[in-house]
Write an enzyme that holds these catalytic residues in place. Structure first.
Site, mmCIF file in Angstrom:
data_model
loop_
_atom_site.group_PDB
_atom_site.id
_atom_site.type_symbol
_atom_site.label_atom_id
_atom_site.label_comp_id
_atom_site.label_asym_id
_atom_site.label_seq_id
_atom_site.Cartn_x
_atom_site.Cartn_y
_atom_site.Cartn_z
ATOM 1 N N GLU A 280 -20.624 43.720 -24.613
ATOM 2 C CA GLU A 280 -20.994 43.478 -23.225
ATOM 3 C C GLU A 280 -21.243 44.795 -22.492
ATOM 4 O O GLU A 280 -22.141 44.908 -21.663
ATOM 5 C CB GLU A 280 -19.882 42.673 -22.532
ATOM 6 C CG GLU A 280 -20.346 41.901 -21.328
ATOM 7 C CD GLU A 280 -19.314 40.856 -20.906
ATOM 8 O OE1 GLU A 280 -19.576 39.660 -21.082
ATOM 9 O OE2 GLU A 280 -18.234 41.240 -20.424
ATOM 10 N N GLU A 283 -24.542 45.958 -23.492
ATOM 11 C CA GLU A 283 -25.556 45.117 -22.827
ATOM 12 C C GLU A 283 -25.730 45.549 -21.377
ATOM 13 O O GLU A 283 -26.863 45.658 -20.882
ATOM 14 C CB GLU A 283 -25.135 43.637 -22.894
ATOM 15 C CG GLU A 283 -26.183 42.709 -22.300
ATOM 16 C CD GLU A 283 -25.747 41.248 -22.270
ATOM 17 O OE1 GLU A 283 -24.652 40.934 -22.793
ATOM 18 O OE2 GLU A 283 -26.511 40.433 -21.725
ATOM 19 N N CYS A 307 -17.318 35.188 -20.529
ATOM 20 C CA CYS A 307 -16.216 34.774 -21.420
ATOM 21 C C CYS A 307 -15.494 33.529 -20.956
ATOM 22 O O CYS A 307 -14.617 33.030 -21.658
ATOM 23 C CB CYS A 307 -15.223 35.883 -21.662
ATOM 24 S SG CYS A 307 -15.309 37.233 -20.549
ATOM 25 N N SER A 327 -24.406 37.512 -19.096
ATOM 26 C CA SER A 327 -24.353 38.266 -20.340
ATOM 27 C C SER A 327 -24.583 37.274 -21.482
ATOM 28 O O SER A 327 -24.120 36.136 -21.447
ATOM 29 C CB SER A 327 -22.976 38.910 -20.485
ATOM 30 O OG SER A 327 -22.752 39.252 -21.833
ATOM 31 N N LYS A 366 -12.210 25.733 -23.334
ATOM 32 C CA LYS A 366 -12.494 26.286 -24.665
ATOM 33 C C LYS A 366 -12.665 25.170 -25.698
ATOM 34 O O LYS A 366 -13.335 25.343 -26.708
ATOM 35 C CB LYS A 366 -11.359 27.207 -25.109
ATOM 36 C CG LYS A 366 -11.206 28.439 -24.258
ATOM 37 C CD LYS A 366 -12.120 29.562 -24.698
ATOM 38 C CE LYS A 366 -11.960 30.755 -23.766
ATOM 39 N NZ LYS A 366 -13.061 31.699 -23.847
ATOM 40 N N GLU A 369 -16.143 24.327 -25.192
ATOM 41 C CA GLU A 369 -16.998 25.415 -25.670
ATOM 42 C C GLU A 369 -17.154 25.356 -27.197
ATOM 43 O O GLU A 369 -18.254 25.511 -27.742
ATOM 44 C CB GLU A 369 -16.395 26.763 -25.264
ATOM 45 C CG GLU A 369 -17.239 27.965 -25.660
ATOM 46 C CD GLU A 369 -16.548 29.293 -25.349
ATOM 47 O OE1 GLU A 369 -15.321 29.383 -25.580
ATOM 48 O OE2 GLU A 369 -17.229 30.214 -24.889
ATOM 49 N N GLU A 374 -24.494 25.216 -29.837
ATOM 50 C CA GLU A 374 -24.906 26.598 -30.126
ATOM 51 C C GLU A 374 -23.855 27.335 -30.952
ATOM 52 O O GLU A 374 -24.130 28.393 -31.503
ATOM 53 C CB GLU A 374 -25.081 27.413 -28.826
ATOM 54 C CG GLU A 374 -26.004 26.838 -27.789
ATOM 55 C CD GLU A 374 -25.244 25.930 -26.830
ATOM 56 O OE1 GLU A 374 -25.243 24.713 -27.108
ATOM 57 O OE2 GLU A 374 -24.662 26.392 -25.852
ATOM 58 N N CYS A 523 -7.490 33.808 -16.874
ATOM 59 C CA CYS A 523 -7.004 32.935 -17.953
ATOM 60 C C CYS A 523 -5.510 32.662 -17.856
ATOM 61 O O CYS A 523 -5.033 31.623 -18.300
ATOM 62 C CB CYS A 523 -7.285 33.557 -19.307
ATOM 63 S SG CYS A 523 -9.011 33.967 -19.526
#
Ligand SMILES: Cc1cc2nc3c(=O)[nH]c(=O)nc-3n(C[C@H](O)[C@H](O)[C@H](O)COP(=O)(O)O)c2cc1C
Ligand code: SF4
Ligand code: SF4
Ligand code: SF4
Ligand code: SF4
Ligand code: FES
Lengths: 593, 386
Positions: A280, A283, A307, A327, A366, A369, A374, A523
């Site tokens: 990241e 990036e 994230c 990102s 999560k 996710e 993907e 988190c």
């Protein structure tokens, strides 16, 4: 200050204090259900009613501000009768099959029932009159209306803390219930799967979708190699479900417990957190160069972190035009998953189809996710099962492990080494701090100019934080950044994320880099963390995270030896071809209801 | 017992020169207007009976520059249709009451929350509103009124739920305090009054409090409009002086066989024949927002009660436990007792439950379900059981 009497004891409190809090000050406990320290007052469950001398009706202690000379009784005959009736009424609408319920022994209604309703029920059973439904459509959580007491904590959470309003009250009278838009399944509305509502639901009406049994099955399957990763915020909260006070760090014991549970390799999400910083950070620098120097606007600024899967779904629904600003990095969990079935499999010489990849997360999103289509870049489902911190605690209890007496041990070595920068991912501002520790050093060759590497301006519980870092003394490659001021912002809780996203979309702010975490506190306040939650508890967890960081030998991601090694042996370079294949992703525009 | 007998009056619908009374009010100070209303002893006609002068005084005392005058025209109480009649026949007096209240409290903005079913009245109401605005602006008032439509939920007549509804939210009552006079519509100081209360205030300013207090009793000053229905040969709207007994009322409106009168609609009390003579219709006896429903001996009081409970179980907003679940329990409970599936003694538990609802519910709806329940179950127990 206001003086009043509660159960004949005098107490002085600030004006505006509720009767409930005034009573707390005296150590007088008044039961509550709809009240929650993170939420606005609702005053709808009525279990907190108390008697005020001279008042026509009982008053709701949670909703009533104190007034001078008030004379309150919290345990009079009238109060007890009403309270018992109210608990019984709630139970009469409730499918109270506690032994089948995930919240058994952790349920606020059950606790009250234990105190007020034993023996014969007074009232008729109304459950049969209600067409209660269970919505299992979300991969993250279940919604069981037969366990709902209509306290609206979830509704207030979703609106007030998350600015999503995926759930709301619908219908009136006996039909009143908590619904999604047009009663669509939760998987087909704007819900971000953040689980904040789950964290605040007092009963078993909202619970994470649990995969404990599937994980046990994998562990017992001798044909399978089960790897487990633990997210940074788990180690500072797991203790709460195992009898410790909030803020206790239990990293080493947790690792031992995981080993005893039978996982074949106990690894650390912090490793891929460090890797995320490399990807990241690179990036970000690339984007800065493209946009600011080369005037190439094919890449967007500011760049948002990616994230937090709750945040990802939020922006996909609400600000799809800004998807190019996200990102492209996968979250550390998913980077880990992709590497577990490629790099790890190769190194350990294991057939990736035999690897079961489990992650222990502070997060319910999560789970969602991991299910995204993907997330299969290894050729398999990169992460097979996601368990919350709470589920891990359940497994530890199921296995009969005496957690307190465990000897702490270290993570296994392949993808188990991490730095303090990876740990602080668990707190709001942590990704930003970790990124700055690395990016600044890449650009200037020097450590960030903060005492002990602690970038305090990006820390703390303010909903939106801003900071400006002046870049000085750049190395040749990054000369174009000399003297530049890097503007960053950090938001946690989607209500704050929304503020920042809105300002960005309207062009009102000119940040370069923005960290967003869907949950309050980051988190550490995730939807999979131990219940209860409150600002105080989250503060304690945050202190534990930073203390964990201070105790690490290495505190910068780019110094993680395993990270350096993986680039050398496998990935080649940050944002390189292989990274793009395994560690980066894309996003999808979604409808906004 | 102060007893005035039954006297028909004509104040509310009396046609007056609205311009004249508006000019008179314009020349009075805020304190003078409020004092007249206080002296008149007027209590709200929407059901709760709060002294109107006090409400105006409290709202006037708030320092906030933005304040609202709200007219409650939601009229959802079963058996009540007087506000519709007033709006139909005397809308300009309703507007006058609001503008006067605005003058007294320092508010420039009024909202009328109109029951959805009364939408058909709107074209005519708009014509009159337009004329009214023109007239008061000529006098010098800085006050404007807008309509907002209800959507058929009984609970939206409760003042704080009504504010939520106007603000675009679900109609759920708020916690009190804060009271509307401090934080009402859009969290600003708000005086909310029933249609009839506002018209009565106009008549008080027109005739003077001294004249007005000649009507009614100490606790129930003046007259009020009654919506009379049920077993009566002459149903309809009647304006009567306050202070009569139920007996006097029944003598006039009954069909000779009246066994009970439900005073105040579903949320009111059921008065049985044996109490007709010693029960005064008013705040010293049984208060009413206007609904009077007569039942003769052909009626099953079980059915009457069942209807009310059915209504409440549907119309409770559902947010608070005592009311949402309590209504369902009372309804199911009397059904079971009637069918013999629950013991008749279960009624005693239900009466206790009704008492809990009265003291523990969040708003007036849940708090008043017990009125009808208790008074019917206690007075017509055999009809419920057998
Ligand atoms: C469930 C419920 C419904 C109500 N419906 C009405 C109504 O339709 N019209 C009305 O004027 N007041 C209604 N009220 C009373 C209002 O809350 C409020 O007290 C009244 O509008 C104040 O006006 P007043 O003081 O002029 O009576 C209702 C109250 C409750 C609890
Ligand atoms: S929600 Fe609570 S009371 Fe209900 S079944 Fe579950 S544990 Fe029992
Ligand atoms: S999971 Fe989050 S977004 Fe979904 S309903 Fe719950 S609070 Fe709202
Ligand atoms: S789902 Fe849970 S939080 Fe929401 S209203 Fe029901 S019991 Fe309360
Ligand atoms: S008493 Fe009834 S109507 Fe009033 S707030 Fe409670 S549930 Fe809603
Ligand atoms: S805790 Fe006070 S009403 Fe629910």
């Amino acid at each position: 200050m206001v003086t009043l009497k509660i159960n004949d004891q005098e107490v002085k409190v600030a004006a505006g204090t509720t009767v409930l809090d005034a009573a707390k000050k005296l150590g007088v406990n008044i039961p509550t259900l709809c009240n929650h320290p993170d939420l606005c007052v609702a005053g709808n469950c009525r279990v907190c009613v108390v008697e005020q001398t001279g008042a026509r009706t009982l008053i709701a202690a949670c909703a009533m501000p104190v007034s001078e000379g008030m004379d309150i009784h919290t345990n009079s005959l009238k109060v007890r009768n009403a309270r018992k009736h109210i608990v019984e009424l709630l139970l009469s609408e409730h499918r109270a099959d506690c032994t089948k319920c995930y919240k058994n022994q952790k349920c606020e209604l059950q606790t009250l029932a234990n105190e007020y309703s034993f023996g014969e029920h007074i009232f008729l059973d109304l459950v049969e009159d209600h067409p209660y439904a269970i919505d299992r459509s979300s991969p993250a959580f279940l919604k069981d209306d037969s366990k709902c007491i209509r306290c609206q904590r979830c509704v207030r959470t979703c609106a007030q803390l998350q600015h999503v309003s995926a759930i709301a009250v619908s219908h009136k009278g006996s039909h009143m219930k908590i619904s999604s838009f047009h009663d669509r399944p939760m998987s087909h509305v704007v819900c971000t799967n953040c689980g904040q509502c789950v964290n605040r639901c007092p009963t078993g009406a909202l619970t994470e979708k649990t995969y404990i049994d599937q994980v046990w099955d994998a562990i017992y399957d001798t044909d399978k190699h089960v790897v487990v990763q633990t997210a940074p915020a788990v180690r500072v909260a797991l203790g709460e479900d195992l009898g410790y006070d909030p803020g206790e760090r239990v990293t080493g014991k947790m690792v031992t417990a995981l080993r005893q549970l039978g996982f074949d390799s106990v690894l650390d999400t912090d490793f891929t957190a460090d890797l995320t910083i490399m990807e990241e950070g690179t990036e970000l620098l690339t984007r800065l160069k493209k946009v600011l120097v080369e005037n190439d606007h094919s890449m967007a600024l500011p760049m948002f972190t990616s994230c937090s899967p709750g945040w990802i779904k939020f922006i996909e629904h609400k600000y799809p035009k800004m998807l190019p600003n996200l990102s492209t990095c996968k979250s550390p969990q998913q980077m880990f998953g992709a590497l577990a079935k490629t790099f790890y499999a190769q190194k350990r010489n294991i057939d990736p189809s035999k690897i079961v990849s489990v992650s222990i997360m502070p997060c319910t999103a999560k789970k969602y996710e991991a299910d995204r289509p993907e997330m299969r870049s290894s050729g398999y489902k990169d992460i097979d099962f996601v368990l919350t911190t709470r589920e891990l605690a359940v497994m530890i209890k199921q296995a009969g492990i005496d957690f307190r007496t465990l000897e702490p041990t270290h993570y296994d070595s392949l993808m188990g080494t991490s730095t303090g920068a990876g740990v602080i991912f668990g707190a709001t501002g942590g990704v930003m701090e970790a990124a700055l520790r690395t990016a600044y050093e890449i650009v200037t060759g020097k450590p960030v100019p903060f005492n002990n590497l602690n970038i305090t301006p990006v820390r703390g519980m303010d909903g939106v934080k801003e900071a400006t870092i002046k870049i000085e003394g750049t190395v040749d490659e990054w000369k174009f950044l000399e003297g530049a001021e890097l503007k960053v912002a950090i938001a946690h809780g989607l209500v704050n994320a929304n503020k920042v996203a809105k300002a960005v979309s309207k062009g009102k702010v000119n940040y370069h880099f923005i960290e967003i975490m869907a949950c309050p506190g980051g988190c550490l306040g995730g939807g999979g963390q131990p219940i209860p939650t409150s600002a105080e508890i989250r503060q304690k967890r945050m202190e534990a995270i930073y203390s964990e960081d201070m105790h690490m030998d290495l505190r910068k991601s780019h110094e993680n030896p395993e990270v350096l090694a993986i680039y050398k042996e496998f990935l080649e370079k940050p944002n390189g071809h292989k990274s793009h294949e395994l560690l980066h992703t894309h996003y999808i525009e979604r409808e906004s209801y | 017992m102060e007893n005035k007998g039954l006297t028909k009056v004509d104040l509310i619908f009396e046609s007056i020169d609205v311009r004249k009374v508006m000019t008179k009010a314009f020349e009075m100070t805020s304190d003078e207007i409020i004092k007249e209303i206080l002296d008149s002893g007027l209590k709200g006609r929407g059901g709760a009976g709060f002294p109107t002068g006090l409400k105006w005084k409290y709202t006037a005392a708030e320092k906030e520059p933005e304040k609202y005058i709200v007219c409650n025209a939601d009229e959802g109480e079963p058996g009540t249709f007087k506000d519709r009649e007033i709006l139909d026949r005397a809308a300009s007096k309703v507007y006058a009451g609001m503008a006067m209240a605005g003058k007294a409290m320092g508010s420039k903005k009024g909202f009328i929350y109109l029951r959805g079913e009364y939408r058909f009245l709107l074209p005519q109401l708009f014509v009159e509103l337009h004329k009214f605005h023109k007239m008061i602006h000529e006098i010098g008032y800085d006050f404007n009124i807008e309509y907002r439509m209800g959507s058929g939920a009984y609970i939206c007549g409760e003042e704080s739920a009504l504010f939520e509804s106007i603000e675009g939210f679900r109609g759920e009552p708020r916690n009190k305090p804060p009271y509307p006079t401090v934080s009402g519509l859009f969290s600003k100081p708000t005086s909310i009054n029933n249609v009839e209360t506002l018209v009565t205030a106009v008549m008080i300013i027109d005739k003077g409090a001294k004249e007005y207090v000649k009507l009614g009793t100490k606790d129930s000053r003046g007259s009020k409009v009654f919506s009379i229905s049920g077993d009566t040969p002459i149903p309809g709207i009647f304006e009567l002086e306050l202070g009569m007994t139920v007996q006097e009322f029944v003598n006039e409106f009954g069909d000779g066989d009246t066994k009970a009168v439900q005073v105040g609609g579903a949320s009111g009390f059921c008065v049985p024949r044996k109490r007709f003579a010693d029960t005064i219709i008013g705040f010293e006896g049984v208060p009413t927002g206007g609904s009077m429903k007569l039942f003769n001996s052909s009626r099953s009081m079980y059915n009457v009660l069942h209807n009310y409970l059915d209504f409440f179980a549907e119309e409770s907003c559902g947010q608070c436990t005592p009311c949402r679940v309590g209504c369902q329990q009372l309804l199911k409970g009397v059904e079971k007792v009637k069918k013999g599936e629950a013991k008749s003694t279960y009624l005693t538990e239900l009466v206790k439950l009704a008492d809990t609802m009265k003291v523990a519910s969040k708003c007036g709806l849940g708090q008043s379900v017990g009125n009808a329940f208790r008074s019917i179950v206690e007075n017509f127990r055999e009809e419920i059981i057998y």
